[in-house]
Motif scaffolding. Sequence first.
Motif, PDB file in Angstrom:
ATOM      1  N   ASN B  74     -43.270 -26.596  11.185  1.00  0.00           N
ATOM      2  CA  ASN B  74     -43.382 -27.436  10.072  1.00  0.00           C
ATOM      3  C   ASN B  74     -41.800 -28.467   9.856  1.00  0.00           C
ATOM      4  O   ASN B  74     -41.090 -28.964   9.547  1.00  0.00           O
ATOM      5  N   ARG B  75     -40.390 -27.143  11.209  1.00  0.00           N
ATOM      6  CA  ARG B  75     -39.175 -27.585  10.304  1.00  0.00           C
ATOM      7  C   ARG B  75     -38.792 -28.183  11.896  1.00  0.00           C
ATOM      8  O   ARG B  75     -38.153 -26.958  12.122  1.00  0.00           O
ATOM      9  N   GLY B  76     -38.456 -28.862  12.588  1.00  0.00           N
ATOM     10  CA  GLY B  76     -37.720 -29.008  13.941  1.00  0.00           C
ATOM     11  C   GLY B  76     -36.064 -29.415  13.725  1.00  0.00           C
ATOM     12  O   GLY B  76     -36.078 -29.895  12.654  1.00  0.00           O
ATOM     13  N   ILE B  77     -35.697 -29.457  14.331  1.00  0.00           N
ATOM     14  CA  ILE B  77     -34.438 -29.012  14.765  1.00  0.00           C
ATOM     15  C   ILE B  77     -34.519 -28.880  16.514  1.00  0.00           C
ATOM     16  O   ILE B  77     -34.630 -29.531  17.556  1.00  0.00           O
ATOM     17  N   VAL B  78     -32.694 -30.153  16.177  1.00  0.00           N
ATOM     18  CA  VAL B  78     -32.383 -30.938  17.226  1.00  0.00           C
ATOM     19  C   VAL B  78     -30.527 -30.624  17.503  1.00  0.00           C
ATOM     20  O   VAL B  78     -29.725 -31.000  16.310  1.00  0.00           O
ATOM     21  N   PHE B  79     -30.421 -29.872  18.050  1.00  0.00           N
ATOM     22  CA  PHE B  79     -28.813 -29.600  18.125  1.00  0.00           C
ATOM     23  C   PHE B  79     -27.727 -30.568  18.701  1.00  0.00           C
ATOM     24  O   PHE B  79     -28.651 -31.083  19.119  1.00  0.00           O
ATOM     25  N   GLN B  80     -26.707 -29.639  18.926  1.00  0.00           N
ATOM     26  CA  GLN B  80     -25.872 -30.989  19.413  1.00  0.00           C
ATOM     27  C   GLN B  80     -26.097 -30.616  21.029  1.00  0.00           C
ATOM     28  O   GLN B  80     -25.449 -31.782  21.875  1.00  0.00           O
ATOM     29  N   ARG B  81     -26.434 -29.451  21.536  1.00  0.00           N
ATOM     30  CA  ARG B  81     -26.434 -29.084  22.915  1.00  0.00           C
ATOM     31  C   ARG B  81     -27.755 -28.380  22.837  1.00  0.00           C
ATOM     32  O   ARG B  81     -28.233 -27.300  21.985  1.00  0.00           O
ATOM     33  N   TYR B  82     -28.307 -27.936  24.283  1.00  0.00           N
ATOM     34  CA  TYR B  82     -28.702 -26.578  24.468  1.00  0.00           C
ATOM     35  C   TYR B  82     -30.496 -26.854  23.696  1.00  0.00           C
ATOM     36  O   TYR B  82     -31.031 -24.986  23.674  1.00  0.00           O
ATOM     37  N   SER B  83     -30.733 -27.823  23.629  1.00  0.00           N
ATOM     38  CA  SER B  83     -31.985 -27.822  22.286  1.00  0.00           C
ATOM     39  C   SER B  83     -33.135 -28.097  23.569  1.00  0.00           C
ATOM     40  O   SER B  83     -34.604 -27.378  22.944  1.00  0.00           O
ATOM     41  N   VAL B  84     -33.116 -28.386  24.741  1.00  0.00           N
ATOM     42  CA  VAL B  84     -34.596 -28.632  25.615  1.00  0.00           C
ATOM     43  C   VAL B  84     -34.040 -27.221  26.405  1.00  0.00           C
ATOM     44  O   VAL B  84     -33.170 -26.897  26.830  1.00  0.00           O
ATOM     45  N   PHE B  85     -35.528 -26.971  26.806  1.00  0.00           N
ATOM     46  CA  PHE B  85     -35.871 -26.062  28.252  1.00  0.00           C
ATOM     47  C   PHE B  85     -35.407 -26.043  29.498  1.00  0.00           C
ATOM     48  O   PHE B  85     -35.885 -27.579  30.293  1.00  0.00           O
ATOM     49  N   LEU B 141     -30.361 -35.084  33.820  1.00  0.00           N
ATOM     50  CA  LEU B 141     -30.193 -36.041  32.963  1.00  0.00           C
ATOM     51  C   LEU B 141     -29.371 -36.510  32.238  1.00  0.00           C
ATOM     52  O   LEU B 141     -27.794 -35.325  32.213  1.00  0.00           O
ATOM     53  N   SER B 142     -28.122 -37.287  31.388  1.00  0.00           N
ATOM     54  CA  SER B 142     -26.978 -37.514  30.623  1.00  0.00           C
ATOM     55  C   SER B 142     -26.468 -36.697  29.736  1.00  0.00           C
ATOM     56  O   SER B 142     -27.843 -36.986  29.070  1.00  0.00           O
ATOM     57  N   GLY B 143     -25.854 -36.353  29.074  1.00  0.00           N
ATOM     58  CA  GLY B 143     -25.801 -36.090  27.628  1.00  0.00           C
ATOM     59  C   GLY B 143     -26.707 -37.053  26.593  1.00  0.00           C
ATOM     60  O   GLY B 143     -27.720 -35.885  25.731  1.00  0.00           O
ATOM     61  N   GLY B 144     -26.584 -37.718  26.493  1.00  0.00           N
ATOM     62  CA  GLY B 144     -27.549 -39.161  25.653  1.00  0.00           C
ATOM     63  C   GLY B 144     -29.067 -38.739  25.627  1.00  0.00           C
ATOM     64  O   GLY B 144     -29.523 -39.018  25.145  1.00  0.00           O
ATOM     65  N   MET B 145     -29.498 -38.458  26.815  1.00  0.00           N
ATOM     66  CA  MET B 145     -30.990 -39.020  27.455  1.00  0.00           C
ATOM     67  C   MET B 145     -31.478 -37.453  27.167  1.00  0.00           C
ATOM     68  O   MET B 145     -32.118 -37.145  26.966  1.00  0.00           O
ATOM     69  N   GLN B 146     -30.860 -36.416  27.423  1.00  0.00           N
ATOM     70  CA  GLN B 146     -30.766 -35.018  26.651  1.00  0.00           C
ATOM     71  C   GLN B 146     -31.195 -34.490  25.353  1.00  0.00           C
ATOM     72  O   GLN B 146     -32.557 -33.986  25.091  1.00  0.00           O
ATOM     73  N   GLN B 147     -30.112 -35.760  24.603  1.00  0.00           N
ATOM     74  CA  GLN B 147     -30.904 -35.741  22.708  1.00  0.00           C
ATOM     75  C   GLN B 147     -31.869 -36.655  22.666  1.00  0.00           C
ATOM     76  O   GLN B 147     -32.542 -36.203  21.762  1.00  0.00           O
ATOM     77  N   ARG B 148     -32.238 -37.365  23.813  1.00  0.00           N
ATOM     78  CA  ARG B 148     -33.461 -38.333  23.622  1.00  0.00           C
ATOM     79  C   ARG B 148     -34.712 -37.761  23.763  1.00  0.00           C
ATOM     80  O   ARG B 148     -35.424 -37.388  22.605  1.00  0.00           O
ATOM     81  N   LEU B 149     -34.336 -36.492  24.792  1.00  0.00           N
ATOM     82  CA  LEU B 149     -35.467 -35.884  24.939  1.00  0.00           C
ATOM     83  C   LEU B 149     -35.481 -34.560  24.148  1.00  0.00           C
ATOM     84  O   LEU B 149     -36.875 -34.093  23.515  1.00  0.00           O
TER      85      LEU B 149
END
Lengths: 271, 261
Positions: B74-85, B141-149
Amino acid sequence: MRLINRHPGGAVALLLGLAPFLVLILIYGAASQQRLAENPNDKLLPGLEQMTSAVNRMAFQEDRRSGDYLMWQDTKASLQRLGIGMGIAASLALVVGLLNGILPLARAGLAPLVSTLSMIPPLAILPILFIVFGLGELSKVMLIVIGTAPIMMRDVAQRVRELPQEQLIKIQTLGANTWQVITRMALPQVLPRLIDAVRLSLGPAWLFLIAAEAIASEEGLGYRIFLVRRYLAMDVIIPYVIWITLLAIVIDQLLRLTNRRLFPWYNAGGH
Amino acid sequence: MSFITVNRLWKEYGSTIVLENLNLEVEQGEFCTLVGASGCGKSTFLKMLLGQEGPTRGELALEGEEFPGEPDRNRGIVFQRYSVFPHLTVRQNVLMGLELEQKPFLGKLFGQARRQALEKVDAMIESVGLAHATDKWPHELSGGMQQRLAIAQSFIMRPRVLLLDEPFGALDPGIRGDMHELILKLWRETGTTIFMVTHDLQEGFYLGTRLLVFDKVRNDPQQPEAYGATITYDLPIGETNGQLYDSIESSVSKTARNLSA
């Protein structure tokens, strides 16, 4: 220019890499020739001719007594022991390492034991293995397992714990249960690292294999070189050692290529 | 009863007081930005909303119920880094949450169910602007694209609360603008309640519906950990002026200097 800033080009690097091998071969060749000139029956430093005839005898002619091709038989026996031993050790390392790495409760219970086990010098318990498991295949395989598994377990657990905390939180916010965290996050990311751990453990594994074969065996590369030592048969021992080294290099490179092929994200800096 | 209630909340680590006497009510669908100097408890507050940390004293409730003690869907999170697998492609990364939800044991979808899920996934990827990169690995991916992901990965779960922990802190200024538009678009479409921690006061001032400034009111130079931070300004966005901005700016930087001294 400072020495630390001078980098060799491709061809120079290749030559520099080959040079020590050439030097060693030349020194050996010269020493061997000198001894053979004094005594054509010298056994300590056999020449190329004696070694090729020994290899020919061991690998390409049937043994007069048993009718086997001894070198291939030895190779098969040793590789089988090594393969089974490393297979079991790697599987154990994966299971225990994953649990230790991801479950604090498992870590509290198992980590001290694993650390202690990894401190036991494996060769010191070889007599126990012979007594408990007999002189057959099992005790040799067990020595490899006991010698390599605890260190690989620690390595795998460490790799799991190095996965960013952010990932662990993220997958929980996607609703993963503990089983899913292990199977979908930790396991796939730790597999390439396990292969690296196996590559590093192969050196010790060969050591344990040859030691166990030397003490009690009827075939195997280690058995053979310790057997012919009685006759000072350097013409057999040296090619066997070179052959063992080649096998080790080939296995290592095969594992490296497997890793690249199976886990493209790992080797491209995706971790 | 409001959606999220924070009532006289304290957070201490040993003798260090991080947050003192926090009071807050947030309605569903609000977009709160949290600003303040480093060490003023913004991230700690976010961790409590996430369930990573619990309050030392006081109440933290979601629709009247105490917050669960561990992260959940129920609670999603996006960190500054390392959020994607890193071991999954863009598509697999976004698909992951749906798979985990539908298959508790296998964690993978096959056949018809997978095709249906992939339709949703592809639509999500399209809406964050990664359609051209569906089969790429994150390291490509670039940093911005990783955050989009990472944002797509969270939004596809339709979390009730989305937490953003300095999500654009490592991005170039130009890219940051695009990301602001993206997050506002998704927020309007889904109506998710968002909390975003940022270092950038400017960002906090213009993004979202509500600005929460975390700051220390009292400061003991001999013992900086003796007093915690609290919410010093709670402002609706759009009704703020330049003078206020300057005064918050100078107060926050003063605290930052005190803390780093």
